[in-house]
Design a protein around this motif. Structure first.
Motif, mmCIF file in Angstrom:
data_model
loop_
_atom_site.group_PDB
_atom_site.id
_atom_site.type_symbol
_atom_site.label_atom_id
_atom_site.label_comp_id
_atom_site.label_asym_id
_atom_site.label_seq_id
_atom_site.Cartn_x
_atom_site.Cartn_y
_atom_site.Cartn_z
ATOM 1 N N LEU A 1 42.233 42.202 39.750
ATOM 2 C CA LEU A 1 41.989 43.633 39.506
ATOM 3 C C LEU A 1 42.040 43.961 38.012
ATOM 4 O O LEU A 1 41.246 44.765 37.519
ATOM 5 C CB LEU A 1 43.009 44.470 40.267
ATOM 6 C CG LEU A 1 42.838 44.506 41.790
ATOM 7 C CD1 LEU A 1 44.007 45.228 42.444
ATOM 8 C CD2 LEU A 1 41.518 45.176 42.173
ATOM 9 N N LEU A 2 42.955 43.340 37.278
ATOM 10 C CA LEU A 2 43.051 43.607 35.843
ATOM 11 C C LEU A 2 41.819 43.127 35.081
ATOM 12 O O LEU A 2 41.505 43.661 34.007
ATOM 13 C CB LEU A 2 44.314 42.950 35.273
ATOM 14 C CG LEU A 2 45.636 43.619 35.645
ATOM 15 C CD1 LEU A 2 46.819 42.774 35.188
ATOM 16 C CD2 LEU A 2 45.717 45.018 35.053
ATOM 17 N N LEU A 3 41.121 42.143 35.635
ATOM 18 C CA LEU A 3 39.906 41.659 34.978
ATOM 19 C C LEU A 3 38.766 42.669 35.048
ATOM 20 O O LEU A 3 37.706 42.450 34.450
ATOM 21 C CB LEU A 3 39.468 40.331 35.603
ATOM 22 C CG LEU A 3 40.450 39.160 35.438
ATOM 23 C CD1 LEU A 3 39.886 37.908 36.070
ATOM 24 C CD2 LEU A 3 40.768 38.914 33.968
ATOM 25 N N HIS A 4 38.963 43.774 35.745
ATOM 26 C CA HIS A 4 37.964 44.836 35.796
ATOM 27 C C HIS A 4 37.940 45.666 34.516
ATOM 28 O O HIS A 4 37.097 46.561 34.388
ATOM 29 C CB HIS A 4 38.254 45.777 36.970
ATOM 30 C CG HIS A 4 37.792 45.253 38.280
ATOM 31 N ND1 HIS A 4 36.517 45.443 38.755
ATOM 32 C CD2 HIS A 4 38.421 44.506 39.215
ATOM 33 C CE1 HIS A 4 36.392 44.860 39.936
ATOM 34 N NE2 HIS A 4 37.536 44.282 40.225
ATOM 35 N N PHE A 5 38.826 45.376 33.583
ATOM 36 C CA PHE A 5 38.916 46.196 32.371
ATOM 37 C C PHE A 5 38.687 45.332 31.132
ATOM 38 O O PHE A 5 39.571 45.195 30.278
ATOM 39 C CB PHE A 5 40.286 46.872 32.305
ATOM 40 C CG PHE A 5 40.608 47.683 33.528
ATOM 41 C CD1 PHE A 5 40.087 48.955 33.693
ATOM 42 C CD2 PHE A 5 41.408 47.157 34.543
ATOM 43 C CE1 PHE A 5 40.368 49.707 34.827
ATOM 44 C CE2 PHE A 5 41.699 47.895 35.681
ATOM 45 C CZ PHE A 5 41.170 49.178 35.820
ATOM 46 N N PRO A 6 37.490 44.760 31.006
ATOM 47 C CA PRO A 6 37.226 43.856 29.875
ATOM 48 C C PRO A 6 37.239 44.554 28.520
ATOM 49 O O PRO A 6 37.352 43.889 27.484
ATOM 50 C CB PRO A 6 35.827 43.295 30.196
ATOM 51 C CG PRO A 6 35.195 44.315 31.088
ATOM 52 C CD PRO A 6 36.317 44.890 31.885
ATOM 53 N N ALA A 7 37.117 45.892 28.510
ATOM 54 C CA ALA A 7 37.159 46.596 27.227
ATOM 55 C C ALA A 7 38.537 46.507 26.577
ATOM 56 O O ALA A 7 38.660 46.677 25.353
ATOM 57 C CB ALA A 7 36.772 48.066 27.431
ATOM 58 N N SER A 8 39.565 46.247 27.372
ATOM 59 C CA SER A 8 40.927 46.131 26.835
ATOM 60 C C SER A 8 41.330 44.663 26.776
ATOM 61 O O SER A 8 41.518 44.018 27.813
ATOM 62 C CB SER A 8 41.914 46.908 27.715
ATOM 63 O OG SER A 8 43.241 46.611 27.345
ATOM 64 N N LEU A 9 41.457 44.143 25.570
ATOM 65 C CA LEU A 9 41.867 42.749 25.410
ATOM 66 C C LEU A 9 43.259 42.520 25.990
ATOM 67 O O LEU A 9 43.516 41.483 26.620
ATOM 68 C CB LEU A 9 41.849 42.369 23.929
ATOM 69 C CG LEU A 9 42.324 40.946 23.592
ATOM 70 C CD1 LEU A 9 41.467 39.907 24.285
ATOM 71 C CD2 LEU A 9 42.328 40.745 22.071
ATOM 72 N N MET A 10 44.160 43.489 25.819
ATOM 73 C CA MET A 10 45.521 43.322 26.332
ATOM 74 C C MET A 10 45.528 43.187 27.854
ATOM 75 O O MET A 10 46.186 42.304 28.412
ATOM 76 C CB MET A 10 46.397 44.500 25.909
ATOM 77 C CG MET A 10 47.836 44.406 26.419
ATOM 78 S SD MET A 10 48.856 45.791 25.858
ATOM 79 C CE MET A 10 48.875 45.507 24.102
ATOM 80 N N LEU A 11 44.778 44.067 28.535
ATOM 81 C CA LEU A 11 44.732 43.987 29.991
ATOM 82 C C LEU A 11 44.087 42.680 30.456
ATOM 83 O O LEU A 11 44.504 42.098 31.458
ATOM 84 C CB LEU A 11 43.980 45.186 30.560
ATOM 85 C CG LEU A 11 44.693 46.536 30.504
ATOM 86 C CD1 LEU A 11 43.808 47.630 31.079
ATOM 87 C CD2 LEU A 11 46.029 46.472 31.254
ATOM 88 N N MET A 12 43.082 42.212 29.735
ATOM 89 C CA MET A 12 42.439 40.951 30.101
ATOM 90 C C MET A 12 43.413 39.789 29.958
ATOM 91 O O MET A 12 43.497 38.917 30.836
ATOM 92 C CB MET A 12 41.210 40.716 29.226
ATOM 93 C CG MET A 12 40.058 41.665 29.521
ATOM 94 S SD MET A 12 39.411 41.507 31.197
ATOM 95 C CE MET A 12 38.539 39.956 31.080
ATOM 96 N N VAL A 13 44.185 39.791 28.870
ATOM 97 C CA VAL A 13 45.156 38.712 28.664
ATOM 98 C C VAL A 13 46.225 38.746 29.750
ATOM 99 O O VAL A 13 46.581 37.703 30.320
ATOM 100 C CB VAL A 13 45.790 38.815 27.263
ATOM 101 C CG1 VAL A 13 46.970 37.859 27.140
ATOM 102 C CG2 VAL A 13 44.750 38.512 26.196
ATOM 103 N N VAL A 14 46.721 39.932 30.067
ATOM 104 C CA VAL A 14 47.737 40.052 31.119
ATOM 105 C C VAL A 14 47.168 39.588 32.455
ATOM 106 O O VAL A 14 47.810 38.840 33.207
ATOM 107 C CB VAL A 14 48.254 41.492 31.224
ATOM 108 C CG1 VAL A 14 49.166 41.657 32.438
ATOM 109 C CG2 VAL A 14 49.004 41.877 29.952
ATOM 110 N N GLY A 15 45.957 40.019 32.765
ATOM 111 C CA GLY A 15 45.332 39.618 34.020
ATOM 112 C C GLY A 15 45.133 38.116 34.110
ATOM 113 O O GLY A 15 45.395 37.502 35.145
ATOM 114 N N ILE A 16 44.668 37.517 33.021
ATOM 115 C CA ILE A 16 44.441 36.071 33.004
ATOM 116 C C ILE A 16 45.754 35.324 33.183
ATOM 117 O O ILE A 16 45.839 34.347 33.942
ATOM 118 C CB ILE A 16 43.741 35.672 31.693
ATOM 119 C CG1 ILE A 16 42.286 36.161 31.708
ATOM 120 C CG2 ILE A 16 43.797 34.168 31.481
ATOM 121 C CD1 ILE A 16 41.603 36.067 30.363
#
Length: 393
Positions: free
Chosen positions: A286-301
């Motif tokens: 679900l967090l990978l749905h927000f690619p505009a935010s690098l922080m959210l992408m890193v947390v999701g990954i």
């Protein structure tokens, strides 16, 4: 029947080396070998991809038979022979320019995968080591084998640059044969039961069917996210170098996930911890749905990678605790058939879904739903199974 501490250590490290070389040569080197074969022999990506897909299907289809054989006979002949068979398969690939022979070589490699990957190694391990020692040994094997891509991608690249496809295949064949002979020397000649005495037959129960469905859904999720992460990052405008680094972070996070599994197992128990891991897959997707935010992408990954890595141990732990060493191979093999078939067809399904929708976001939502569904299915399996059978060593 436990061995001495020294014997257990030799067993564990032999299985760790064998699985590392097997995954590295038979799985992670394949994309590089396929590209080299396309350039040298004029084949298309469809032709090389078909051969590898057929190999994965063979691995899935023969998994139940391999599991039963390992329960009955142990790992010396089967696991050691599987690595040698992988070496012979690569020798065939090196010595022929015929496409049918190329396909045959990968079909043999598929048999070798079934005999040397985690499922076979965990079966042999469980026949000789039990309880907390088995859990720690499983962790050791997965941590070492988790470096297979890190070792074999650059190694295969170097071999191809120095001696082209034939030399690379022969070098990898030699490595497989060497670890096969090592396994033949170290692994015990029999399984967990008395020699000559037939072991108990494995009969799938309703809880097993639920476990199989849960881990099949989870494998679809892990493969689906892994396939789409790099294209998603590139489509979102990330630089190729950063996209590659973030994609690599997904695999790197699996290692601490496996390390954390052992202390969390003693605190939470196998089933509750596995539920947490399934929910972690869903949160990461679900967090990978927000690619505009690098922080959210890193947390999701990171969250997704931690959960994905630990699930390798969770499946083995649940099966070993519920079904015991004498039927672990049969139970694991039957589950693996469903899990690996799903893995083989997930790329096709994700590709079709992307073609229809034009976006990775729909598939990510679907995959997050699959992860939550896996958690729900596992809850029903817990109600079906007797509590004590989930906690036995």
């Amino acid at each position: 029947m436990p061995e001495s501490t020294r014997g257990q250590r030799s067993l564990v490290w032999t299985l760790a080396v064998l699985t590392t070389v097997s995954y590295g040569a038979l799985y992670y080197a394949q994309p590089l070998l396929a590209v080299a074969a396309e350039h040298e022999r004029g084949w298309t990506r469809t032709q090389t991809g078909l051969a590898f897909t057929l190999a994965l299907l063979v691995t899935a289809l023969i998994a139940p038979a391999v599991g039963r054989a390992l329960d009955a006979r142990g790992g010396r002949v089967l696991v050691g022979g599987g690595a040698v068979l992988g070496g012979l398969a690569f020798m065939l690939l090196a010595c022929t320019s015929s496409y049918p022979a190329f396909v045959l070589g990968w079909l043999l490699a598929g048999v070798a995968m079934a005999l040397t990957f985690y499922e076979a190694a965990f079966t042999v391990l469980g026949q000789q080591v039990s309880g907390a020692a088995r859990t720690r040994a499983t962790l050791t094997i997965t941590l070492v084998a988790g470096l297979a891509s890190t070792i074999f991608v650059p190694l295969t690249t170097a071999l191809l640059s120095v001696g082209a496809l034939r030399a690379a295949l022969l070098a990898l064949a030699a490595l497989l044969a060497a670890v096969g002979l090592l396994a033949w020397r170290v692994l015990p000649p029999v399984g967990g039961g008395r020699p000559g005495t037939p072991g108990p037959a494995f009969g799938p129960d309703p809880a097993f069917a639920r476990l199989t469905l849960a881990f099949t859904l989870a494998r679809i999720v892990t493969v689906g996210v892994g396939l789409q992460l790099a294209p998603l990052l590139l489509a979102a405008g990330y630089a190729p170098g950063l996209a590659a680094a973030l994609t690599g972070l997904l695999g790197l996070a699996a290692l601490p996930g496996r390390v954390l599994f052992v202390p969390l197992l003693s605190r939470l128990g196998a089933l509750p911890l596995t539920l947490v891991l399934f929910v972690g897959l869903a949160m990461g997707a679900l967090l990978l749905h927000f690619p505009a935010s690098l922080m959210l992408m890193v947390v999701g990954i990171v969250v997704f990678g931690l959960a994905s890595g630990a699930l390798t141990l969770a499946r083995a732990e649940l099966l070993a605790r519920r079904y015991g060493a004498l039927t672990f191979g049969a139970a694991n093999g039957q589950m693996v058939r469903s899990v690996n078939l799903a893995q083989a067809f997930t790329p096709l399904g994700m590709g079709m879904l992307f073609t229809w929708t034009g976006s990775a976001h729909v598939s990510l939502l679907l995959l997050a739903g699959f992860a939550l569904a896996a958690a729900g299915v596992l809850l029903t399996a817990r109600r079906l199974g007797a509590g004590g059978r989930w906690t036995q060593a």
